[in-house]
Design an enzyme around this catalytic site. Structure first.
Site, PDB file in Angstrom:
ATOM      1  N   LYS A  77      -1.627  15.583  -7.073  1.00 18.30           N
ATOM      2  CA  LYS A  77      -0.299  15.133  -7.513  1.00 18.30           C
ATOM      3  C   LYS A  77      -0.141  15.060  -9.029  1.00 18.30           C
ATOM      4  CE  LYS A  77       0.391  12.317  -3.382  1.00 18.30           C
ATOM      5  NZ  LYS A  77       0.959  11.107  -2.816  1.00 18.30           N
ATOM      6  N   ASP A 132       7.561   9.961  -3.400  1.00 17.34           N
ATOM      7  CA  ASP A 132       6.730   8.823  -2.979  1.00 17.34           C
ATOM      8  C   ASP A 132       7.317   7.478  -3.405  1.00 17.34           C
ATOM      9  OD1 ASP A 132       4.589  10.145  -1.739  1.00 17.34           O
ATOM     10  OD2 ASP A 132       3.553  10.471  -3.635  1.00 17.34           O
ATOM     11  N   GLY A 157      -1.783  -6.762  -5.884  1.00 17.03           N
ATOM     12  CA  GLY A 157      -2.379  -5.476  -6.283  1.00 17.03           C
ATOM     13  C   GLY A 157      -1.721  -4.906  -7.517  1.00 17.03           C
ATOM     14  N   GLY A 159      -3.297  -1.872  -8.947  1.00 19.59           N
ATOM     15  CA  GLY A 159      -3.921  -0.552  -9.130  1.00 19.59           C
ATOM     16  C   GLY A 159      -2.826   0.499  -9.161  1.00 19.59           C
ATOM     17  N   ALA A 161      -1.227   2.125  -6.680  1.00 19.83           N
ATOM     18  CA  ALA A 161      -0.133   1.859  -5.738  1.00 19.83           C
ATOM     19  C   ALA A 161       0.646   0.621  -6.169  1.00 19.83           C
ATOM     20  CB  ALA A 161      -0.694   1.671  -4.329  1.00 19.83           C
ATOM     21  N   ASN A 181      -3.450 -10.111  -8.872  1.00 20.90           N
ATOM     22  CA  ASN A 181      -4.478  -9.075  -8.781  1.00 20.90           C
ATOM     23  C   ASN A 181      -5.830  -9.687  -9.139  1.00 20.90           C
ATOM     24  OD1 ASN A 181      -4.992  -6.253  -8.297  1.00 20.90           O
ATOM     25  ND2 ASN A 181      -5.605  -6.111 -10.443  1.00 20.90           N
ATOM     26  N   ARG A 182      -6.885  -9.160  -8.479  1.00 17.79           N
ATOM     27  CA  ARG A 182      -8.239  -9.658  -8.786  1.00 17.79           C
ATOM     28  C   ARG A 182      -8.500  -9.548 -10.284  1.00 17.79           C
ATOM     29  NH1 ARG A 182     -13.135  -6.286  -6.315  1.00 17.79           N
ATOM     30  NH2 ARG A 182     -11.917  -4.679  -7.371  1.00 17.79           N
ATOM     31  N   THR A 183      -8.225  -8.382 -10.854  1.00 21.60           N
ATOM     32  CA  THR A 183      -8.417  -8.190 -12.293  1.00 21.60           C
ATOM     33  C   THR A 183      -7.106  -8.540 -12.986  1.00 21.60           C
ATOM     34  OG1 THR A 183      -9.868  -6.356 -11.707  1.00 21.60           O
ATOM     35  CG2 THR A 183      -9.253  -6.540 -14.028  1.00 21.60           C
ATOM     36  N   TYR A 249      -1.448   1.484   6.574  1.00 26.05           N
ATOM     37  CA  TYR A 249      -0.901   1.772   7.914  1.00 26.05           C
ATOM     38  C   TYR A 249      -1.988   2.048   8.943  1.00 26.05           C
ATOM     39  CZ  TYR A 249      -1.573   6.627   6.474  1.00 26.05           C
ATOM     40  OH  TYR A 249      -2.123   7.806   6.035  1.00 26.05           O
ATOM     41  N   GLY A 270       2.616   0.318   6.354  1.00 30.53           N
ATOM     42  CA  GLY A 270       2.981   1.354   5.378  1.00 30.53           C
ATOM     43  C   GLY A 270       3.354   2.706   5.947  1.00 30.53           C
TER      44      GLY A 270
END
Ligand code: ATR
Length: 306
Positions: A77, A132, A157, A159, A161, A181-183, A249, A270
């Site tokens: 992509k 998308d 999240g 990242g 996505a 987010n974790r980070t 999903y 998803g």
């Protein structure tokens, strides 16, 4: 559908394809061929495993052979952004191409989608689109009946996505976006980007007090049975969300969705994102509304059949 498949491929059959590396897992051929069958087109949608080193040659090959269009999946992509002949604003905005529409130059000098030609024109070009990002918000709105404009949203999240979802949700003018987010630094970077591009959206890093209209999981947690929950229910019990969307999903119901359903939240996984990105691609190629319910049925059968 069986009628079309009973009709054999002939010299007039037109083609679309998905390129990926790997590609054998792709549910797109099942979904798109179901859509093409309902539209009654003598077209087929096939899958090719294309090594990234050969992507440029494969894009050119489809173009000169008169393919109507392509989908691109991992890892193509982003690579394709520099390989297609022109970029739609959707691909430019997201820095990724998941759909290619081939066009030909008509006698009046205008570029038109190849579906409009019966004879392959001499001059051809590839145009990159991204379907998308729009699919994320369409899936949330249609599968969960959530009105995004003005909604308060908790997004887990940050990242790839998560960033795309955050930017898309902000573009839909949600009123408030809480990023977890974790980070932390990645959530802060996404927040900064949104502050610049969508200054009207209120941003919070961390769990909100009170309730939210929508909770979205854009982390990869839930893909594996041993994964911890992406949501810390000590800090935010799931019943405080009206609706919960999990971008995963497979499995069809993650532990997060299961607990959300048990708590009385509306839930969706998803698969709708996969459906709507494909439906939009089909619309770009054919110029007709996509038969979404037949495509969903074929997709679910392909993904969830034992
Ligand atoms: P994608 O393109 O699917 O978004 P990604 O960019 O690798 O993939 O992002 C994965 C997301 O899942 C990130 O938000 C990641 O958190 P970090 O940014 O802190 O890495 C989250 N994630 C993955 N594994 C996790 C784990 N064990 N605990 C918490 N979050 C996790």
């Amino acid at each position: 559908m069986s009628e079309l498949f009973a009709q054999s491929i002939d010299a007039r059959t037109r083609y679309c394809a998905v390129y990926g590396y790997p590609v054998k897992h792709s549910a797109s051929p099942a979904m798109q061929n179901a859509g093409l069958a309902v539209l009654g087109l003598n077209w087929r949608y096939v899958a090719f495993e294309v090594h990234p080193d050969n992507l440029r040659a494969a894009l050119n090959g489809a173009k000169v052979m008169g393919f109507v269009g392509l989908n691109l999946t991992v890892p193509h992509k982003v690579l394709a952004v520099d390989m297609v002949d022109c970029l739609d604003s959707s691909a430019r905005a997201w820095g990724a191409v998941n759909t290619v529409v081939f066009e030909g130059r008509s006698k009046d000098g205008a570029w038109r989608p190849l579906r409009e030609f019966t004879e392959l024109p001499r001059e051809l070009r590839s145009c990159g689109f991204n379907t998308d990002a729009e699919a994320i918000t369409r899936a949330i709105e249609e599968d969960l009946q959530v009105q995004l404009r003005g909604a308060k949203v908790l997004l887990l999240g940050a990242g790839g996505a998560g960033r795309t979802a955050a930017l898309r949700l902000a573009a839909e003018q949600v009123s408030e976006l809480c990023l977890v987010n974790r980070t932390m630094a990645k959530a802060a970077a996404v927040a900064e980007e949104i502050r610049t591009r969508h200054p009207g959206v209120k941003l919070t890093i961390g769990y909100p007090g009170g309730s939210v209209e929508l909770l979205v999981n854009a982390t990869s947690l839930g893909l594996k049975p041993e994964d911890p929950s992406p949501l810390d229910q000590n800090l935010f019990p799931v019943h405080r969300a009206g609706a919960v969307y999990d971008m995963i999903y497979r499995p069809a119901e993650t532990p997060l969705l299961k607990s959300a359903r048990a708590a009385g939240c509306r839930t969706a996984n998803g698969i709708g994102m996969l459906l709507y990105q494909g439906a939009k691609a089909l619309e770009l190629w054919t110029g007709q509304p996509a038969p979404v319910s037949a495509m969903r049925q074929a997709l679910e059968k392909n993904v969830y059949a034992a």
